[in-house]
Motif scaffolding. Structure first.
Motif, PDB file in Angstrom:
ATOM      1  N   GLY A   1      -1.767   4.566   9.127  1.00 31.29           N
ATOM      2  CA  GLY A   1      -1.438   5.981   9.261  1.00 31.29           C
ATOM      3  C   GLY A   1      -0.275   6.222  10.203  1.00 31.29           C
ATOM      4  N   PHE A   2      -0.232   5.479  11.307  1.00 30.49           N
ATOM      5  CA  PHE A   2       0.875   5.628  12.256  1.00 30.49           C
ATOM      6  C   PHE A   2       2.193   5.210  11.620  1.00 30.49           C
ATOM      7  N   TYR A   3       2.219   4.047  10.995  1.00 29.23           N
ATOM      8  CA  TYR A   3       3.463   3.577  10.376  1.00 29.23           C
ATOM      9  C   TYR A   3       3.873   4.498   9.231  1.00 29.23           C
ATOM     10  N   ALA A   4       2.903   5.015   8.468  1.00 25.28           N
ATOM     11  CA  ALA A   4       3.229   5.954   7.395  1.00 25.28           C
ATOM     12  C   ALA A   4       3.840   7.235   7.952  1.00 25.28           C
TER      13      ALA A   4
ATOM     14  N   ILE B   1       0.832  -1.202   0.000  1.00 25.30           N
ATOM     15  CA  ILE B   1       0.000   0.000   0.000  1.00 25.30           C
ATOM     16  C   ILE B   1       0.865   1.251   0.000  1.00 25.30           C
ATOM     17  N   ALA B   2       1.886   1.281   0.872  1.00 24.15           N
ATOM     18  CA  ALA B   2       2.744   2.460   0.977  1.00 24.15           C
ATOM     19  C   ALA B   2       3.424   2.767  -0.348  1.00 24.15           C
ATOM     20  N   ASN B   3       3.905   1.750  -1.030  1.00 25.35           N
ATOM     21  CA  ASN B   3       4.580   1.972  -2.308  1.00 25.35           C
ATOM     22  C   ASN B   3       3.608   2.485  -3.374  1.00 25.35           C
ATOM     23  N   LYS B   4       2.370   1.968  -3.353  1.00 26.99           N
ATOM     24  CA  LYS B   4       1.370   2.449  -4.307  1.00 26.99           C
ATOM     25  C   LYS B   4       1.003   3.911  -4.024  1.00 26.99           C
ATOM     26  N   VAL B   5       0.879   4.268  -2.747  1.00 27.74           N
ATOM     27  CA  VAL B   5       0.570   5.657  -2.380  1.00 27.74           C
ATOM     28  C   VAL B   5       1.665   6.583  -2.891  1.00 27.74           C
ATOM     29  N   PHE B   6       2.908   6.202  -2.669  1.00 30.38           N
ATOM     30  CA  PHE B   6       4.033   7.029  -3.111  1.00 30.38           C
ATOM     31  C   PHE B   6       4.080   7.112  -4.638  1.00 30.38           C
ATOM     32  N   GLU B   7       3.826   5.984  -5.293  1.00 32.18           N
ATOM     33  CA  GLU B   7       3.858   5.951  -6.757  1.00 32.18           C
ATOM     34  C   GLU B   7       2.833   6.890  -7.363  1.00 32.18           C
TER      35      GLU B   7
ATOM     36  N   SER C   1       5.794  15.873  -5.974  1.00 26.85           N
ATOM     37  CA  SER C   1       6.404  15.605  -4.666  1.00 26.85           C
ATOM     38  C   SER C   1       5.694  16.290  -3.510  1.00 26.85           C
ATOM     39  N   ASP C   2       4.762  17.214  -3.797  1.00 20.91           N
ATOM     40  CA  ASP C   2       4.125  17.994  -2.727  1.00 20.91           C
ATOM     41  C   ASP C   2       2.748  17.452  -2.337  1.00 20.91           C
ATOM     42  N   PHE C   3       2.573  16.139  -2.318  1.00 19.54           N
ATOM     43  CA  PHE C   3       1.286  15.553  -1.926  1.00 19.54           C
ATOM     44  C   PHE C   3       1.264  15.259  -0.430  1.00 19.54           C
ATOM     45  N   THR C   4       0.055  15.201   0.127  1.00 21.84           N
ATOM     46  CA  THR C   4      -0.162  14.766   1.500  1.00 21.84           C
ATOM     47  C   THR C   4      -0.956  13.468   1.484  1.00 21.84           C
TER      48      THR C   4
END
Length: 337
Positions: free
Chosen positions: A170-173, A136-142, A150-153
């Motif tokens: 959310g905590f781990y992110a 999930i984290a990699n997909k969010v970043f992608e 680069s300026d996304f939240t």
């Protein structure tokens, strides 16, 4: 002239295929104000990823991107399948490494998390040797970088089981610099049960103070799921489980459902408490003391009831007017000054 049903359907299809979502703004007038349907029509967010390959055994999530607000949203589904419920009731405490690298007062290297929820996000797959969290984290970043830049939240949402997963994700992110460069990771959970223990809460509060995470937990006062697991076992810190972030307790209006109800939501931040105070709060939050009548349990936990109470409080009071940033400024950041 008024469009026929076929003309309206063709027009909507062309708007969706063109990705020109502004063309659908007129549909907002089709729905009552502040309803879920109207909110969805007004939103400019577009779904870019839906993971439902293994809907029976896997946690289901979606990712959408709002270019205008420069925001990537992650949404976790609530409990639907037998596997979902099995994970929800697997309420033993899982010991795991604290992901926060900073030093802070009372820091523990090991934190405890609800085992079933931890398993859903952090077990290693046998076929790919990866974890769901990393996927999930990699997909969010992608998608954040590809569509916004680069300026996304990052904002994370979830209901019931999905609410607990949104808290953990959310905590781990918030410990990943990729997601906190432009503001805190924001979590909005609905009807979420307990997700973790006191050492986790200490780490979460540290991330709050560092302005890396914010969390609003909306729940109905008589929703038994929001008060699970059964949290009566005494520990050195008072109880096994504890909530994190800002609690927004929604009560029914006075009437047939409750003689003591109110449209005023009760908002409090989950500060660190003494063992005695923590255990006393656990007793007051006991699921048996906060459940609806048996034939109303499902309704009181349902999203329609949550949405109804939120909409009522938003229209008739100003308690839900402040943004999450403003609530944190008042309840968390000023306390640190």
């Amino acid at each position: 002239r008024n469009m026929s049903e076929k003309e309206l359907l063709d027009f909507m299809t062309r708007c969706l295929e063109s990705r020109n979502v502004d063309s659908l703004d007129f549909m907002a007038d089709f729905f009552r104000p502040d309803t879920i349907s109207q909110t969805m029509v007004k939103s400019k967010a577009q779904v870019v990823w839906l993971q439902d390959w293994f809907p029976i055994k896997d946690c289901i999530y979606a990712i959408s991107v709002d270019e205008k607000k420069k925001r990537v949203l992650v949404v976790f589904r609530g409990a639907t399948t037998r596997a979902d419920w099995n994970h929800g009731f697997d309420a033993a405490m899982k010991k795991t490494q604290n992901p926060v690298k900073d030093t802070y007062e009372g820091k523990k290297q090991i934190v405890t998390i609800h085992r079933g929820f931890h398993t859903y996000l952090f077990r290693t797959r046998k076929d790919t040797s990866t974890r769901k969290y990393d996927e999930i984290a990699n997909k969010v970043f992608e998608y954040g970088n590809k569509i916004i830049g680069s300026d996304f939240t990052v904002t994370v949402n979830g209901y019931s089981l999905g609410g607990a997963l949104s808290i953990l994700f959310g905590f781990y992110a918030s410990t990943d610099d990729r997601f906190t460069q432009n503001g805190p990771v924001k979590i909005f959970s609905y009807g979420s049960p307990y997700a973790a223990g006191h050492a986790f809460a200490d780490a979460f509060r540290h991330q709050e103070r560092k302005k890396k995470v914010q969390h609003a937990r909306f729940y109905n006062s008589n929703d038994i799921v929001a008060h699970l697991p059964f949290n009566m076992k005494p520990t050195k810190r008072g109880s096994n489980f504890v909530h994190v972030g800002v609690d927004v307790k929604l009560l029914p209006v006075p009437g047939k459902a409750s003689l003591w109800g109110t449209i005023e939501p009760r908002i409090r931040h989950n500060d660190r408490q003494s063992p005695t105070a923590a255990y006393w709060r656990a007793l007051k939050m006991n699921s048996l003391l906060n459940m609806a009548l048996p034939w109303r349990i499902q309704d009181q936990h349902g999203l329609p009831e949550l949405q109804k109470r939120i909409a009522r409080a938003s229209v008739r009071t100003n308690r839900l007017t402040p943004t999450l940033d403003e609530i944190y400024e008042r309840m968390v950041y000023k306390k640190e000054d």
